[in-house]
Scaffold this motif. Sequence first.
Motif, PDB file in Angstrom:
ATOM      1  N   LEU A  62      16.939  -3.203   1.003  1.00 54.23           N
ATOM      2  CA  LEU A  62      15.569  -3.695   1.120  1.00 54.23           C
ATOM      3  C   LEU A  62      15.538  -5.066   1.788  1.00 54.23           C
ATOM      4  O   LEU A  62      14.704  -5.320   2.671  1.00 54.23           O
ATOM      5  CB  LEU A  62      14.908  -3.762  -0.257  1.00 54.23           C
ATOM      6  N   LEU A  63      16.450  -5.950   1.402  1.00 58.07           N
ATOM      7  CA  LEU A  63      16.485  -7.284   2.002  1.00 58.07           C
ATOM      8  C   LEU A  63      16.798  -7.218   3.493  1.00 58.07           C
ATOM      9  O   LEU A  63      16.159  -7.893   4.309  1.00 58.07           O
ATOM     10  CB  LEU A  63      17.517  -8.153   1.281  1.00 58.07           C
ATOM     11  N   LEU A  64      17.777  -6.399   3.870  1.00 56.19           N
ATOM     12  CA  LEU A  64      18.158  -6.293   5.278  1.00 56.19           C
ATOM     13  C   LEU A  64      17.034  -5.678   6.125  1.00 56.19           C
ATOM     14  O   LEU A  64      16.719  -6.170   7.216  1.00 56.19           O
ATOM     15  CB  LEU A  64      19.438  -5.462   5.413  1.00 56.19           C
ATOM     16  N   LEU A  65      16.435  -4.606   5.613  1.00 52.07           N
ATOM     17  CA  LEU A  65      15.359  -3.960   6.351  1.00 52.07           C
ATOM     18  C   LEU A  65      14.138  -4.863   6.466  1.00 52.07           C
ATOM     19  O   LEU A  65      13.472  -4.910   7.505  1.00 52.07           O
ATOM     20  CB  LEU A  65      14.966  -2.649   5.663  1.00 52.07           C
ATOM     21  N   SER A  66      13.845  -5.604   5.389  1.00 50.04           N
ATOM     22  CA  SER A  66      12.712  -6.515   5.419  1.00 50.04           C
ATOM     23  C   SER A  66      12.927  -7.618   6.446  1.00 50.04           C
ATOM     24  O   SER A  66      12.012  -7.976   7.201  1.00 50.04           O
ATOM     25  CB  SER A  66      12.485  -7.122   4.029  1.00 50.04           C
ATOM     26  N   ALA A  67      14.159  -8.155   6.491  1.00 49.36           N
ATOM     27  CA  ALA A  67      14.468  -9.203   7.468  1.00 49.36           C
ATOM     28  C   ALA A  67      14.326  -8.678   8.893  1.00 49.36           C
ATOM     29  O   ALA A  67      13.763  -9.351   9.769  1.00 49.36           O
ATOM     30  CB  ALA A  67      15.880  -9.731   7.237  1.00 49.36           C
ATOM     31  N   GLY A 110      11.896   0.189 -11.735  1.00 51.47           N
ATOM     32  CA  GLY A 110      12.550  -0.662 -10.749  1.00 51.47           C
ATOM     33  C   GLY A 110      13.002   0.104  -9.525  1.00 51.47           C
ATOM     34  O   GLY A 110      12.750  -0.316  -8.386  1.00 51.47           O
ATOM     35  N   PHE A 111      13.658   1.244  -9.735  1.00 55.50           N
ATOM     36  CA  PHE A 111      14.135   2.025  -8.591  1.00 55.50           C
ATOM     37  C   PHE A 111      12.976   2.661  -7.829  1.00 55.50           C
ATOM     38  O   PHE A 111      13.041   2.801  -6.603  1.00 55.50           O
ATOM     39  CB  PHE A 111      15.143   3.081  -9.042  1.00 55.50           C
ATOM     40  N   ALA A 112      11.914   3.054  -8.542  1.00 49.50           N
ATOM     41  CA  ALA A 112      10.749   3.621  -7.855  1.00 49.50           C
ATOM     42  C   ALA A 112      10.112   2.587  -6.935  1.00 49.50           C
ATOM     43  O   ALA A 112       9.767   2.885  -5.789  1.00 49.50           O
ATOM     44  CB  ALA A 112       9.738   4.135  -8.875  1.00 49.50           C
ATOM     45  N   VAL A 113       9.963   1.358  -7.424  1.00 50.18           N
ATOM     46  CA  VAL A 113       9.344   0.304  -6.620  1.00 50.18           C
ATOM     47  C   VAL A 113      10.243  -0.077  -5.450  1.00 50.18           C
ATOM     48  O   VAL A 113       9.790  -0.178  -4.297  1.00 50.18           O
ATOM     49  CB  VAL A 113       9.030  -0.928  -7.490  1.00 50.18           C
ATOM     50  N   LEU A 114      11.545  -0.276  -5.710  1.00 49.54           N
ATOM     51  CA  LEU A 114      12.457  -0.659  -4.627  1.00 49.54           C
ATOM     52  C   LEU A 114      12.577   0.448  -3.582  1.00 49.54           C
ATOM     53  O   LEU A 114      12.558   0.187  -2.377  1.00 49.54           O
ATOM     54  CB  LEU A 114      13.839  -0.991  -5.200  1.00 49.54           C
ATOM     55  N   GLY A 115      12.708   1.681  -4.055  1.00 49.11           N
ATOM     56  CA  GLY A 115      12.812   2.800  -3.117  1.00 49.11           C
ATOM     57  C   GLY A 115      11.548   2.954  -2.286  1.00 49.11           C
ATOM     58  O   GLY A 115      11.610   3.155  -1.073  1.00 49.11           O
ATOM     59  N   GLY A 116      10.383   2.849  -2.949  1.00 53.57           N
ATOM     60  CA  GLY A 116       9.129   2.931  -2.206  1.00 53.57           C
ATOM     61  C   GLY A 116       8.995   1.805  -1.196  1.00 53.57           C
ATOM     62  O   GLY A 116       8.498   2.007  -0.082  1.00 53.57           O
ATOM     63  N   ALA A 117       9.451   0.611  -1.567  1.00 52.82           N
ATOM     64  CA  ALA A 117       9.379  -0.529  -0.646  1.00 52.82           C
ATOM     65  C   ALA A 117      10.290  -0.313   0.563  1.00 52.82           C
ATOM     66  O   ALA A 117       9.923  -0.655   1.703  1.00 52.82           O
ATOM     67  CB  ALA A 117       9.757  -1.818  -1.375  1.00 52.82           C
ATOM     68  N   ALA A 127       0.834  -1.207   0.000  1.00 50.70           N
ATOM     69  CA  ALA A 127       0.000   0.000   0.000  1.00 50.70           C
ATOM     70  C   ALA A 127       0.870   1.260   0.000  1.00 50.70           C
ATOM     71  O   ALA A 127       0.566   2.247  -0.689  1.00 50.70           O
ATOM     72  CB  ALA A 127      -0.925  -0.002   1.208  1.00 50.70           C
ATOM     73  N   ALA A 128       1.968   1.236   0.754  1.00 44.79           N
ATOM     74  CA  ALA A 128       2.883   2.376   0.788  1.00 44.79           C
ATOM     75  C   ALA A 128       3.515   2.615  -0.577  1.00 44.79           C
ATOM     76  O   ALA A 128       3.621   3.759  -1.039  1.00 44.79           O
ATOM     77  CB  ALA A 128       3.970   2.143   1.840  1.00 44.79           C
ATOM     78  N   VAL A 129       3.927   1.541  -1.239  1.00 46.10           N
ATOM     79  CA  VAL A 129       4.513   1.666  -2.574  1.00 46.10           C
ATOM     80  C   VAL A 129       3.490   2.239  -3.550  1.00 46.10           C
ATOM     81  O   VAL A 129       3.811   3.112  -4.373  1.00 46.10           O
ATOM     82  CB  VAL A 129       5.036   0.302  -3.078  1.00 46.10           C
ATOM     83  N   LEU A 130       2.255   1.784  -3.479  1.00 45.58           N
ATOM     84  CA  LEU A 130       1.217   2.275  -4.388  1.00 45.58           C
ATOM     85  C   LEU A 130       0.981   3.766  -4.202  1.00 45.58           C
ATOM     86  O   LEU A 130       0.856   4.509  -5.175  1.00 45.58           O
ATOM     87  CB  LEU A 130      -0.082   1.497  -4.168  1.00 45.58           C
ATOM     88  N   ARG A 131       0.925   4.211  -2.950  1.00 47.30           N
ATOM     89  CA  ARG A 131       0.758   5.657  -2.727  1.00 47.30           C
ATOM     90  C   ARG A 131       1.962   6.426  -3.248  1.00 47.30           C
ATOM     91  O   ARG A 131       1.823   7.459  -3.908  1.00 47.30           O
ATOM     92  CB  ARG A 131       0.542   5.949  -1.247  1.00 47.30           C
ATOM     93  N   GLY A 132       3.161   5.932  -2.970  1.00 47.50           N
ATOM     94  CA  GLY A 132       4.354   6.616  -3.458  1.00 47.50           C
ATOM     95  C   GLY A 132       4.378   6.711  -4.973  1.00 47.50           C
ATOM     96  O   GLY A 132       4.672   7.772  -5.540  1.00 47.50           O
ATOM     97  N   LEU A 133       4.051   5.615  -5.654  1.00 44.30           N
ATOM     98  CA  LEU A 133       4.036   5.622  -7.119  1.00 44.30           C
ATOM     99  C   LEU A 133       2.975   6.563  -7.659  1.00 44.30           C
ATOM    100  O   LEU A 133       3.182   7.238  -8.674  1.00 44.30           O
ATOM    101  CB  LEU A 133       3.798   4.200  -7.641  1.00 44.30           C
ATOM    102  N   LEU A 134       1.825   6.613  -7.004  1.00 43.98           N
ATOM    103  CA  LEU A 134       0.749   7.493  -7.460  1.00 43.98           C
ATOM    104  C   LEU A 134       1.164   8.958  -7.352  1.00 43.98           C
ATOM    105  O   LEU A 134       0.933   9.749  -8.279  1.00 43.98           O
ATOM    106  CB  LEU A 134      -0.510   7.230  -6.633  1.00 43.98           C
ATOM    107  N   VAL A 135       1.796   9.315  -6.253  1.00 43.65           N
ATOM    108  CA  VAL A 135       2.271  10.694  -6.097  1.00 43.65           C
ATOM    109  C   VAL A 135       3.375  10.993  -7.108  1.00 43.65           C
ATOM    110  O   VAL A 135       3.381  12.049  -7.749  1.00 43.65           O
ATOM    111  CB  VAL A 135       2.770  10.941  -4.663  1.00 43.65           C
ATOM    112  N   GLY A 136       4.313  10.048  -7.284  1.00 45.00           N
ATOM    113  CA  GLY A 136       5.382  10.249  -8.257  1.00 45.00           C
ATOM    114  C   GLY A 136       4.848  10.417  -9.670  1.00 45.00           C
ATOM    115  O   GLY A 136       5.325  11.266 -10.432  1.00 45.00           O
ATOM    116  N   LEU A 137       3.843   9.629 -10.032  1.00 48.24           N
ATOM    117  CA  LEU A 137       3.220   9.759 -11.352  1.00 48.24           C
ATOM    118  C   LEU A 137       2.576  11.126 -11.498  1.00 48.24           C
ATOM    119  O   LEU A 137       2.674  11.761 -12.559  1.00 48.24           O
ATOM    120  CB  LEU A 137       2.181   8.653 -11.539  1.00 48.24           C
ATOM    121  N   GLY A 138       1.942  11.591 -10.427  1.00 47.10           N
ATOM    122  CA  GLY A 138       1.325  12.916 -10.478  1.00 47.10           C
ATOM    123  C   GLY A 138       2.343  14.018 -10.698  1.00 47.10           C
ATOM    124  O   GLY A 138       2.128  14.937 -11.498  1.00 47.10           O
ATOM    125  N   VAL A 139       3.479  13.945 -10.009  1.00 47.07           N
ATOM    126  CA  VAL A 139       4.540  14.950 -10.188  1.00 47.07           C
ATOM    127  C   VAL A 139       5.057  14.916 -11.621  1.00 47.07           C
ATOM    128  O   VAL A 139       5.254  15.963 -12.254  1.00 47.07           O
ATOM    129  CB  VAL A 139       5.687  14.705  -9.191  1.00 47.07           C
TER     130      VAL A 139
END
Length: 261
Positions: free
Chosen positions: A242-247, A149-156, A117-129
């Motif tokens: 992302l892997l370290l933070l997710s773990a 790829g970087f937008a999704v990974l960064g948002g995650a 959900a956080a990634v989706l909001r981030g992508l939606l705002v980025g698309l708007g900009v």
Amino acid sequence: MHDPAIRETPLVGFLTLLRKEVLRFQKVGFQTVLAPVLNAVLFMLIFSHVLDRHVTVYGDIGYTSFLVPGLIMMSVLQNAFANSSSSLIQSKITGNIIFVLLPPLSYREFFAAYVIAAVLRGLLVGLGVWLVALPFVELPMAHPLWVLGFAVLGGAILGTLGVVAGIWADKFDQLAAFQNFLIMPLTMLSGVFYSIHSLPEVWQQVSHFNPFFFMIDGFRYGFFGQSDTSPWLSFAVVAACLLLLSALTLAMLARGYKLRA
């Protein structure tokens, strides 16, 4: 959170929680989407007016063109963090977090729903900009897959940090401190408004210890095919973070840290 094996319908809890989180920011879209877009556009208009005729980057790229990808990615990151962190802290303070914890929902599903959900909001705002900036600036897209790829990974990554902050914080002041003293400085000092090659050598080296720099730089490479460092190095650093933070976050959830009485 319960063992998912006891639930008869697979993924129903995950999908329900994900839908709840998406609807949460959709229902207040003026605040969660349009306001961040407006803020980014104001940054663009002010900085482009002051610097566009005086600064070029990578040899022939105008400053406004250089700036816009940084503003898009900054918007993605900040709003991904805001979505997951604000949702969790509000649920904890109001006490309705119990309604998320009681259903037969595994901690992995809990984590995935908040981060997606956080990634989706981030992508939606980025698309708007990006859409609002298009009439004002020439913005090529040399490598669209790198951009996505970087937008999704960064948002995650920021969505995951938002989960960590939301779990750790017990009140809004603590969450604000997390954002003001960690997220905001790392974002602002990541090369959003400048190329690190314009910095003294020592500060260029310091910038390489900021994972946000690799998110911004790799994202910008997707537009121009040029960057301050190798996109493959940026991708490796971002993926490892992302892997370290997710773990770490999954370990916190598995223990029920600050969620179970």
